[in-house]
Enzyme design. Structure first.
Site, mmCIF file in Angstrom:
data_model
loop_
_atom_site.group_PDB
_atom_site.id
_atom_site.type_symbol
_atom_site.label_atom_id
_atom_site.label_comp_id
_atom_site.label_asym_id
_atom_site.label_seq_id
_atom_site.Cartn_x
_atom_site.Cartn_y
_atom_site.Cartn_z
ATOM 1 N N TRP A 353 0.849 -1.210 0.000
ATOM 2 C CA TRP A 353 0.000 0.000 0.000
ATOM 3 C C TRP A 353 0.875 1.247 0.000
ATOM 4 O O TRP A 353 0.403 2.346 -0.268
ATOM 5 C CB TRP A 353 -0.952 -0.007 1.208
ATOM 6 C CG TRP A 353 -0.281 0.266 2.533
ATOM 7 C CD1 TRP A 353 0.832 -0.365 3.014
ATOM 8 C CD2 TRP A 353 -0.639 1.235 3.509
ATOM 9 N NE1 TRP A 353 1.171 0.149 4.245
ATOM 10 C CE2 TRP A 353 0.282 1.131 4.586
ATOM 11 C CE3 TRP A 353 -1.658 2.179 3.611
ATOM 12 C CZ2 TRP A 353 0.220 1.930 5.723
ATOM 13 C CZ3 TRP A 353 -1.719 2.967 4.752
ATOM 14 C CH2 TRP A 353 -0.786 2.840 5.794
ATOM 15 N N GLU A 480 0.286 -2.614 12.559
ATOM 16 C CA GLU A 480 0.321 -4.073 12.452
ATOM 17 C C GLU A 480 0.537 -4.759 13.801
ATOM 18 O O GLU A 480 0.733 -5.969 13.863
ATOM 19 C CB GLU A 480 1.396 -4.474 11.441
ATOM 20 C CG GLU A 480 1.073 -3.955 10.053
ATOM 21 C CD GLU A 480 2.109 -4.304 9.002
ATOM 22 O OE1 GLU A 480 3.229 -4.676 9.377
ATOM 23 O OE2 GLU A 480 1.773 -4.194 7.813
ATOM 24 N N GLN A 593 3.069 1.899 13.870
ATOM 25 C CA GLN A 593 3.157 3.031 12.935
ATOM 26 C C GLN A 593 1.813 3.755 12.934
ATOM 27 O O GLN A 593 0.809 3.168 13.334
ATOM 28 C CB GLN A 593 3.507 2.530 11.541
ATOM 29 C CG GLN A 593 2.437 1.683 10.900
ATOM 30 C CD GLN A 593 2.961 0.842 9.763
ATOM 31 O OE1 GLN A 593 3.322 -0.310 9.966
ATOM 32 N NE2 GLN A 593 2.980 1.400 8.574
HETATM 33 C C1 BGC Z 1 4.901 -1.741 7.322
HETATM 34 C C2 BGC Z 1 3.855 -1.716 6.232
HETATM 35 C C3 BGC Z 1 4.544 -1.543 4.891
HETATM 36 C C4 BGC Z 1 5.623 -2.596 4.693
HETATM 37 C C5 BGC Z 1 6.432 -2.353 3.434
HETATM 38 C C6 BGC Z 1 5.910 -2.837 7.026
HETATM 39 O O1 BGC Z 1 6.899 -2.842 8.014
HETATM 40 O O2 BGC Z 1 4.294 -2.012 8.568
HETATM 41 O O3 BGC Z 1 2.940 -0.665 6.444
HETATM 42 O O4 BGC Z 1 3.587 -1.649 3.890
HETATM 43 O O5 BGC Z 1 6.527 -2.579 5.782
HETATM 44 O O6 BGC Z 1 7.076 -1.133 3.480
#
Ligand code: BGC
Length: 761
Positions: A353, A480, A593
């Site tokens: 995303w 996450e 995040q």
């Molecule tokens: C982040 C995601 C992101 C992914 C790729 C992850 O560590 O939590 O939001 O899309 O890294 O950059």
């Protein structure tokens, strides 16, 4: 938690310089010195072979392999993954003098210098080699990738004799025998090998990926004044071994013009063969270089950011802009941006995303074609998203969290099945693109269909609560560290936005272009009853908000979670994924995040300053910024709240994330999508650009230690240049076309004159 710079490269406004070689930084330097042109990318490895730690990485956008790990015991769990596969080493070189093969891990070497010139895209490495037999030679290796003829790349080797005479043997080849490091396998079958050395030295070889059948046809012409040539054919590699005589003061040059043709998803085999048949046609080395320099000239003319009084961030942000254009500039329609660009194997070359949420703003204000082509990728892969929706018992389209071909590649089911943000980011991207370019044709031809399909997914993935509110259950938002939560504020808000925007577009297109409307509606059997249902879902959307505190609750029950003081977590515990059990990170109110705060950036104009302040203060100290995408968002909002020092602290490592290896993992590849966040950090943060309300607005501030800065945005066929000092703001346009915007809340129409107003601290 403070991140600490690991300084290695020299500071310079236009160059990245490594003076003297330290093998401990070998792989970091390989990532930093990666070259790319969207079509292909190559790490900055030592092409002459190196027995120390290295990643000989050469990648092509859209050339991928796949594996099928055995996970699929439950419906919807992905048992398949794709990764951008390490491909042909077209720089392959070996250098030998008196039986000694050059290897910088063991050679007696001095005066090492490596320079990446951001104005030309040329990478130059030079050093003096004292051979065991007493010869002293200066070797210079240069390389660049054409930014205009993206299949072409050039390598030049120069050997100057400082002492001695004799014979030097230089072998130059095309080598498919490297392993993909992550899987420790070589994934190529080779054929069509050819070496000829009659009038010209020519090499060619074709590689086909074992599982996916993707092809790379690599060819090279070598220009060298050698005394003898031997053709070398080995398994998966072709080369020419050339002898040269050298003596005091002599200079030997070997120039290799490489052309790599790929056959990837959607390409026609016929065109691929045609290109191979015409491989000898094309531009010479000088023209390729001239055009590449011109390309970079244009980039700097329209997209440069100048920082006065802070050379480190100056170098940092130019490196970021350079990397963004290297990774993507819209040359190849329907490709995407991997989280590490074309610089390494981490994240499998998958796109997330991040593309719409972090990278798209950069392209919207720098390169319309690129922005359009990124969105087109989502249209091209709509069928895969439809398939994915079916796998998840939904209708419509569910866009993948991680992908190359459009198929979901994320093997972490919590992310792949529970995160809806990739789908809503596509809707946001379409809305943003329309807002900046008013390109109704794109919306009619591609956008509307995607929007309808995303709404269909949202309408089948969500549900009504017992009280009759609509929302999403068992989801994971951008944070996450929380999974299987109900009514994540971000997810619900984005879904409401998607329903509303889609309904608006349906209404407008039906009115303005009935034929275009009918075409889409019939093609995907859209029924008006669906629109009625979406309107109700939107109206009844559950947005967890507490009027008394002005707080948006990240998800239902978030405020009742056990609290963790993130500043008290010992620094040795980071990265947390390695030191805390997986379930432990989910059991408290710590945030990976921005989630609610991300929303407040995306829809900035929809929130009051009071709400922004309350939510920033609440969520800020719960966030550990485990994702490199994170600090810039906090920095931008801190600027808006007038917390300038805090904004600068969060910005601290944004532009130099990789140059100073803040996360200690740059060796795996660059944090390409975070690089886009660094750009946003300056333009949206210090520049105070806002783009989600009526028109665009600027609200500039300036970090204490900067004396001034200038940035450019490309908007409404104009390049707008904004110069900020502690005294005044000056804004001018390149062509003098009228452009409306607001500055510190005042409406302004830019024209031929320079607009000036006093700086407001
Ligand atoms: C982040 C995601 C992101 C992914 C790729 C992850 O560590 O939590 O939001 O899309 O890294 O950059």
């Amino acid at each position: 938690m403070a991140k600490v710079a690991d300084k290695y490269f020299e500071t310079d406004q236009w160059k990245i310089i490594e003076h003297g070689y330290n093998p401990e930084y070998g792989e970091v330097a390989e990532s930093i010195f990666s070259l790319g042109n969207e079509y292909m990318g190559i790490r900055g490895f030592f092409e002459e072979g190196y027995s120390g730690k290295k990643l000989i990485g050469s990648y092509f956008n859209g050339i991928y392999e796949q594996t099928e790990p055995d996970y699929g015991h439950y419906k919807g769990i992905v048992d398949f993954t794709e990764y951008m596969v390490n491909s042909v080493n077209w720089l392959y070189t070996r250098v030998e003098v008196d039986g000694e093969q050059l290897d910088l891990a063991t050679a007696d070497m001095e005066d090492f210098q490596r320079v990446l010139d951001l104005k030309t895209g040329m990478l130059t490495r030079s050093f003096v080699w004292n051979t065991k037999s007493g010869k002293k030679l200066r070797l210079t290796f240069e390389r660049f990738l054409s930014m205009t003829e993206v299949e072409c790349a050039v390598q030049k080797i120069t050997v100057e004799t400082l002492q001695g005479n004799g014979t030097i043997q230089i072998t130059s080849g095309l080598d498919f025998s490297e392993k993909h490091q992550m899987t420790d396998e070589n994934l190529w079958e080779c054929g069509r090998e050819n070496v000829s050395s009659n009038e010209e030295i020519k090499l060619s070889i074709e590689g086909t990926t074992i599982h996916t059948g993707k092809k790379v046809y690599s060819s090279a012409k070598i220009f060298a004044d050698c005394t003898n040539v031997k053709e070398v054919l080995r398994e998966k590699s072709v080369a020419a071994q050339m002898d040269f005589e050298f003596q005091d003061g002599s200079k030997i040059e070997v120039i290799k013009l490489v052309k790599n043709i790929t056959l990837k998803d959607g390409d026609s085999e016929e065109e691929y063969e045609e290109k191979i048949a015409q491989i000898d046609d094309g531009k010479d080395v000088d023209s390729l270089f001239r055009e590449t320099v011109k390309f970079w000239d244009e980039v700097w003319k329209h997209s440069d950011i100048i920082i006065e009084g802070d050379d480190e961030n100056q170098q940092g942000i130019r490196f970021c802009i350079f990397q963004m254009f290297q990774t993507y500039h819209g040359a190849v329609k329907g490709t995407n941006i991997g989280a590490k660009g074309l610089t390494g194997e981490a994240y499998n070359g998958n796109a997330f995303w991040d593309t719409e949420t972090y990278c798209l703003p950069f392209f919207l204000f720098n390169n319309q074609e690129a922005a359009k082509n990124l969105l087109y990728f989502r249209y091209k892969t709509l069928d895969e998203a439809r398939e994915r929706a079916k796998m998840l018992d939904c209708k419509g389209a569910f866009y993948p969290i991680a992908t190359i071909s459009g198929k979901e590649c994320c093997n972490l089911w919590q992310h792949a099945s529970l995160q809806l943000q990739a789908s809503t980011a596509v809707a946001y991207g379409i809305w943003f693109y329309e807002k900046v370019f008013q390109d109704q044709e794109f919306i009619k031809k591609y956008g509307l269909e995607m929007l309808i399909e995303i709404c269909r997914m949202l309408a089948t993935r969500g549900d009504y609560s017992a009280e009759g509110k609509y929302g999403f259950y068992c989801v994971m938002g951008p944070d996450e560290f929380q999974m299987m939560v109900n009514n994540n504020c971000y997810t619900n808000y984005m879904a409401k936005f998607t329903f509303d925007y889609t309904l608006k577009k349906l209404g407008e297109i039906e009115q303005e272009d009935a034929a275009a409307y009918q075409k889409v509606v019939e093609a995907i059997h859209f029924e008006n009853t669906e629109a009625v249902a979406w309107a109700e879902m939107s109206e009844k959307m559950d947005i967890p908000y507490h009027e008394d505190t002005k707080l948006f609750e990240q998800h239902e029950g978030f405020f009742k979670l056990p609290h963790v003081e993130v500043d008290e977590i010992p620094v040795e515990d980071f990265p947390l994924y390695h030191h805390w059990t997986y379930d432990r990170i989910y059991r408290n109110d710590m945030i990976k995040q921005p989630d609610v705060l991300m929303l407040m950036l995306l829809f900035n104009s929809k929130f009051t300053m009071e709400q922004l302040k309350a939510n920033y203060e609440y969520y800020e100290h719960r966030c550990i910024h485990e994702s490199s995408l994170s600090p810039s968002v906090h920095s931008i909002l801190a600027s808006q709240l007038g917390r300038h020092q805090e904004a600068y602290d969060f910005f601290g490592f944004a532009t130099r994330m990789d140059l100073d290896n803040y996360n200690r993992n740059t060796r795996e590849g660059l944090h390409t999508t975070s690089i886009a966040a660094a750009w946003m950090n300056i333009i949206y943060g210090f520049g105070g650009l806002r783009t989600d309300g009526e028109g665009i607005s600027l609200n500039p501030s300036i970090p204490e230690n900067w004396t001034g800065y200038t940035f450019r945005i490309n908007y409404q066929n104009e390049t707008i240049e904004v110069h900020v000092t502690k005294e005044k703001i000056e804004i001018k346009t390149e062509k003098g076309l009228p452009v409306s915007l607001t500055v510190y809340g005042e409406p302004v129409v830019l024209n031929q004159d320079v607009y000036t107003c006093p700086y407001q601290a």
